[in-house]
Each structure stands twice: as structure tokens, then as C-alpha cells.
Motif scaffolding. Sequence first.
Motif, PDB file in Angstrom:
ATOM      1  N   ASP A  17      19.144  66.678  33.012  1.00 43.60           N
ATOM      2  CA  ASP A  17      18.882  65.378  32.395  1.00 43.60           C
ATOM      3  C   ASP A  17      19.863  65.096  31.260  1.00 43.60           C
ATOM      4  O   ASP A  17      19.611  64.244  30.417  1.00 43.60           O
ATOM      5  N   GLY A  18      21.000  65.788  31.253  1.00 45.19           N
ATOM      6  CA  GLY A  18      21.898  65.750  30.115  1.00 45.19           C
ATOM      7  C   GLY A  18      23.211  65.019  30.279  1.00 45.19           C
ATOM      8  O   GLY A  18      24.174  65.332  29.572  1.00 45.19           O
ATOM      9  N   LEU A  19      23.284  64.038  31.170  1.00 44.62           N
ATOM     10  CA  LEU A  19      24.557  63.329  31.344  1.00 44.62           C
ATOM     11  C   LEU A  19      25.025  62.705  30.030  1.00 44.62           C
ATOM     12  O   LEU A  19      26.141  62.981  29.573  1.00 44.62           O
ATOM     13  N   ASP A  20      24.202  61.886  29.395  1.00 47.56           N
ATOM     14  CA  ASP A  20      24.607  61.240  28.142  1.00 47.56           C
ATOM     15  C   ASP A  20      24.864  62.256  27.033  1.00 47.56           C
ATOM     16  O   ASP A  20      25.824  62.119  26.269  1.00 47.56           O
ATOM     17  N   ALA A  21      24.018  63.274  26.937  1.00 48.00           N
ATOM     18  CA  ALA A  21      24.197  64.293  25.896  1.00 48.00           C
ATOM     19  C   ALA A  21      25.501  65.056  26.102  1.00 48.00           C
ATOM     20  O   ALA A  21      26.183  65.408  25.134  1.00 48.00           O
ATOM     21  N   GLY A  22      25.872  65.303  27.354  1.00 46.16           N
ATOM     22  CA  GLY A  22      27.137  65.985  27.629  1.00 46.16           C
ATOM     23  C   GLY A  22      28.333  65.163  27.188  1.00 46.16           C
ATOM     24  O   GLY A  22      29.298  65.685  26.627  1.00 46.16           O
ATOM     25  N   VAL A  23      28.264  63.863  27.432  1.00 48.77           N
ATOM     26  CA  VAL A  23      29.351  62.968  27.006  1.00 48.77           C
ATOM     27  C   VAL A  23      29.413  62.922  25.480  1.00 48.77           C
ATOM     28  O   VAL A  23      30.503  62.963  24.893  1.00 48.77           O
ATOM     29  N   ASP A  24      28.258  62.867  24.820  1.00 52.53           N
ATOM     30  CA  ASP A  24      28.237  62.893  23.352  1.00 52.53           C
ATOM     31  C   ASP A  24      28.865  64.176  22.824  1.00 52.53           C
ATOM     32  O   ASP A  24      29.619  64.154  21.844  1.00 52.53           O
ATOM     33  N   ARG A  25      28.572  65.302  23.477  1.00 51.32           N
ATOM     34  CA  ARG A  25      29.151  66.586  23.072  1.00 51.32           C
ATOM     35  C   ARG A  25      30.671  66.572  23.252  1.00 51.32           C
ATOM     36  O   ARG A  25      31.400  67.050  22.391  1.00 51.32           O
ATOM     37  N   ALA A  26      31.133  66.040  24.369  1.00 54.01           N
ATOM     38  CA  ALA A  26      32.578  65.960  24.600  1.00 54.01           C
ATOM     39  C   ALA A  26      33.247  65.115  23.529  1.00 54.01           C
ATOM     40  O   ALA A  26      34.332  65.456  23.034  1.00 54.01           O
ATOM     41  N   LEU A  27      32.610  64.021  23.151  1.00 57.11           N
ATOM     42  CA  LEU A  27      33.148  63.152  22.114  1.00 57.11           C
ATOM     43  C   LEU A  27      33.245  63.893  20.782  1.00 57.11           C
ATOM     44  O   LEU A  27      34.298  63.883  20.136  1.00 57.11           O
ATOM     45  N   GLU A  28      32.167  64.545  20.386  1.00 60.93           N
ATOM     46  CA  GLU A  28      32.122  65.230  19.080  1.00 60.93           C
ATOM     47  C   GLU A  28      32.895  66.539  19.051  1.00 60.93           C
ATOM     48  O   GLU A  28      33.521  66.870  18.045  1.00 60.93           O
ATOM     49  N   TRP A  29      32.838  67.312  20.108  1.00 61.75           N
ATOM     50  CA  TRP A  29      33.425  68.653  20.120  1.00 61.75           C
ATOM     51  C   TRP A  29      34.887  68.683  20.549  1.00 61.75           C
ATOM     52  O   TRP A  29      35.618  69.588  20.178  1.00 61.75           O
ATOM     53  N   ILE A  30      35.289  67.691  21.375  1.00 56.15           N
ATOM     54  CA  ILE A  30      36.632  67.739  21.965  1.00 56.15           C
ATOM     55  C   ILE A  30      37.479  66.542  21.554  1.00 56.15           C
ATOM     56  O   ILE A  30      38.545  66.699  20.953  1.00 56.15           O
ATOM     57  N   LEU A  31      37.028  65.341  21.894  1.00 59.05           N
ATOM     58  CA  LEU A  31      37.873  64.160  21.772  1.00 59.05           C
ATOM     59  C   LEU A  31      38.148  63.739  20.335  1.00 59.05           C
ATOM     60  O   LEU A  31      39.307  63.460  19.987  1.00 59.05           O
ATOM     61  N   ARG A  32      37.139  63.658  19.503  1.00 61.06           N
ATOM     62  CA  ARG A  32      37.385  63.251  18.111  1.00 61.06           C
ATOM     63  C   ARG A  32      38.239  64.275  17.362  1.00 61.06           C
ATOM     64  O   ARG A  32      39.206  63.883  16.705  1.00 61.06           O
ATOM     65  N   PRO A  33      37.925  65.580  17.428  1.00 60.57           N
ATOM     66  CA  PRO A  33      38.812  66.536  16.747  1.00 60.57           C
ATOM     67  C   PRO A  33      40.250  66.478  17.281  1.00 60.57           C
ATOM     68  O   PRO A  33      41.205  66.465  16.492  1.00 60.57           O
ATOM     69  N   HIS A  34      40.415  66.400  18.599  1.00 64.21           N
ATOM     70  CA  HIS A  34      41.756  66.345  19.182  1.00 64.21           C
ATOM     71  C   HIS A  34      42.502  65.115  18.684  1.00 64.21           C
ATOM     72  O   HIS A  34      43.673  65.196  18.300  1.00 64.21           O
ATOM     73  N   GLY A  35      41.819  63.982  18.644  1.00 66.32           N
ATOM     74  CA  GLY A  35      42.443  62.744  18.187  1.00 66.32           C
ATOM     75  C   GLY A  35      42.851  62.770  16.732  1.00 66.32           C
ATOM     76  O   GLY A  35      43.782  62.072  16.326  1.00 66.32           O
TER      77      GLY A  35
END
Length: 193
Positions: A74-92
Motif C-alpha cells: 500500500d506504499g506507492l505514494d510513500a515510496g515516491v515521497d521517500r525517493a523525493l526526500e532521500w534521493i532527488l532533493r539531496p542530489h539536486g
Amino acid sequence: MPSRSDDPVASALGRAATLIEQDVRSLAAANPVVLIDGRSGAGKSSLAARLAARWPLDGRVQLIALDSIYPGWDGLDAGVDRALEWILRPHGRGYLGTWQRWDWTAETEAESHAVDPSLGVIVEGSGLLTPATARLGDVRIWVESGEPARKARALARDGETYRPHWDRWAEQERHHVERDDPRALATRVIEVP
């Protein structure tokens, strides 16, 4: 048995990887971010693997599948939120990112993985293209494929493990498509038979 060149899915993914490779080259960036979204079984993982194998820039590319991050069925949205916070924002921001793998068997977070901001990154997974993530993706891909073909591929890949969860996962994907219109956020749409 047909050869790979006779396989319409493999051919479509090969052509798509070539186009995305050209998109990455045209950016003139050392550490581009490629986001690949599409519904389950569309070909996202296969496309991401092809692109990673022929990454057109110097240095390696980091390939991250949201299947490793989603916190359960049931974690599709939570997974995307994690990718945003853990991967995409720091990388950017040029910071080291760290994501934790989800252990599907134990139903808990597992080991951590670092994301080097000096290297390019390919992130792929259902639900990935949202207004928030799109701002951080240099190349944004939506992979389109009809449900019968997608379902057949997904169940052939994951079998009985996935079958009881198909409908509930598909409902989360449907909600994402209606809410976020990922196709409109994409810089390129890939059609897979």
C-alpha cells in the motif's frame, strides 16, 4: 522461438533507450537525473537497465528502483515521497543522499545506500512522476502499455507473489495517473506493445 530482434517489446525498449541516451547527451550535464514512470509491467525496469548499460556519460550511473523503496503493497505514494526526500532533493542540492531498502519479507526497512550527487542517477518506478519530482528530473519518461500486456508481463515476472496484490496496486497507480497526470509531466512518452 523468436529472436530478440523479432520481439516487439525488446525492439521498442531498444529504440527508447537510444532516444533517452540522446536526451541525456544533449543536456551537457555531468550528473543528470532520469525519472522513468509507468504502470506495473510497462517496461520501466527493463528500460532503465538498458539505459544504465549504455550510459552515455563518463563515470557510472546510479540506478535505483522504487521497488526497493516502497514500504509495502500500500506504499506507492510513500515510496515516491521517500525517493523525493532521500534521493532527488539531496542530489539536486549537491548533497549526499541516503535511501533505505525495504525488506518485503520482514516488512521493515533494511540497509542504507548512498547516492553520490556528482554522478547521474536513474530512478524508476510506478508513481514517480509528480509535480514535485518533475522539477528535479532532467529527463522524464512515461512508459505507456496496455493493461493486458502489462499484467501478463508483471505476473510472469513476479508470479504468485504479485497476483493477490495486482488490483490494490493498480488502484494506487490509477489514483496517481488521475491526480498527477504523469504523461503530461514527461519530456518523452514511450509506447511499449
